[in-house]
Design an enzyme around this catalytic site. Structure first.
Site, PDB file in Angstrom:
ATOM      1  CG  ASP A 136      19.847  14.042 -42.564  1.00  0.00           C
ATOM      2  OD1 ASP A 136      19.412  14.783 -41.870  1.00  0.00           O
ATOM      3  OD2 ASP A 136      19.575  13.609 -43.508  1.00  0.00           O
ATOM      4  CD  GLU A 161      15.557  18.007 -44.334  1.00  0.00           C
ATOM      5  OE1 GLU A 161      14.729  18.689 -44.750  1.00  0.00           O
ATOM      6  OE2 GLU A 161      16.507  17.692 -44.813  1.00  0.00           O
TER       7      GLU A 161
END
Length: 370
Positions: free
Chosen positions: A78, A139
């Site tokens: 991400d 994250e």
């Protein structure tokens, strides 16, 4: 030998796919196909369902050709925003965007380096240990993917997290704990021109509380910050509500606890003096990690760096990373770099030579782990 052109092509395939936190499935599909081409079996856990995302963490595993201890590798897929409508510029050996979006090298460069390091070793016919790769989600919004990762899903308890930029000879061995603090102050509305003395300004309480807080860099391992604030309705109304969010971090949990208590006390004191009420929520976002500087993970990557002409330096960081959550579950690891710069800004960039150097370090680390 690491193939820089192939590495760049893999990286570009990844960054061209928009993958904000909780919406990583399309980028994961690119990574999944590549791991499968390299002979890995791939599965996904249920972390996505736990956090309202569209995919879980990717877990890829492959048997080793050497009788060695299994290792794990990690990067997250991400990115921070914005990346929608990304326009990529590749000039003079540097990859960046046109300045309207971030690039997403944090941490798709890490994913690309993992894939290239393994492929390069395969081409050489080099022995490799059993490898388990965990590509995490979410994250960037609090390490949520790794928080919901179950370490019992893999055998390896020794590994490397590829999620740092410069310098390339840095080995990150320490990272802090972080607490998030949410404050909601409840005052009393009144007409700001006709009867201001009848009101209790929640904004005023917040201002006094924040001004009394110790903030910024407090010592070499402790920081604190107020990041968002909102409240009020109109200039002619004494603000009855105000909310603000803050954080505190430290590599020493006793210092972190003391800092959080000081921030809470500042709000409670300001509220009491004004006659306001306050709701407070405190959440431990992640716990600190500290790797053994003499441990296997440091030793192997240090040997790899020296073989490539770099002198490793052990470093501490003030940021959180998936290593924090892995270490909490007994997965020994350190964090190494892949070359990106100016992350979390639209000036983010990565030199292809630096990314290739990161891939070579990782490939040599895997070779030595075998």
């Amino acid at each position: 030998m690491v193939n820089e052109q192939r590495l760049v092509e893999t990286f570009l395939r990844l960054v061209r796919v928009n993958s904000p936190s909780r919406r990583e499935s399309a980028a994961m599909a690119v990574a999944e196909a590549h791991f499968q081409r390299l002979g890995f079996t791939v599965q996904f856990d249920d972390a996505g369902a736990a956090i309202g995302g569209d995919t879980g963490n990717l877990i890829a595993r492959r048997a080793g050709s050497a009788a060695a201890e299994p290792i794990f590798l990690n990067a997250h897929i991400d990115t921070v925003q914005p990346t929608e409508g990304i326009v990529i510029l590749h000039e003079d050996g540097v990859i960046r965007t046109d300045g309207t979006t971030v690039l997403g090298a944090d941490d798709k460069a890490g994913v690309a380096c993992i894939l290239e390091a393994i492929e390069a070793l395969d081409e050489e016919g080099a022995p490799t240990p059993p490898i388990e790769v965990v590509i995490t989600i979410a994250e960037e919004i609090g390490l949520l993917g790794s928080r919901h990762f179950d370490a019992s899903r893999i055998r390896a308890r020794s590994g490397w997290v590829v999620d740092s930029g410069q310098p390339l000879n840095a080995v990150i061995t320490e990272s802090p704990s972080q607490d998030k603090l949410e404050f909601a102050i409840h005052g009393r509305a009144a007409h700001a021109g006709a009867r201001p003395e009848e009101g209790i300004s929640a904004i005023g309480v917040a201002a006094r509380a924040i001004s009394a807080m110790p903030l910024g860099r407090l010592d070499f391992e402790t920081t604190a910050n107020v990041g968002t604030i909102q409240g009020g309705q109109a200039t002619n109304i004494v603000a009855p509500e105000c909310r603000f969010d803050a954080e505190a971090r430290s590599r020493d949990n006793a210092k972190l606890d003391a800092q959080v208590k000081a921030m809470v006390a500042a709000v409670e004191t300001a509220a009491k003096e004004a006659g306001a009420l306050v709701d407070i929520n405190i959440e431990r976002v992640f716990d600190a990690f500290s790797a053994n500087p003499d441990g296997r993970e440091v030793r192997i990557v240090s040997e790899a760096m020296r073989s490539l002409g770099m002198e490793p330096t052990l470093q501490r960081t003030g940021g959180g990373m998936d290593a924090n959550n892995f270490a909490k579950q007994g997965m020994r690891c350190v964090v190494i770099g892949c070359g990106y710069k100016d992350i979390h800004t639209t000036a983010e960039s990565i030199a292809t030579a630096d990314m290739a150097a990161g891939a070579r370090t990782l490939a040599e680390t895997i070779r030595r782990a075998a």
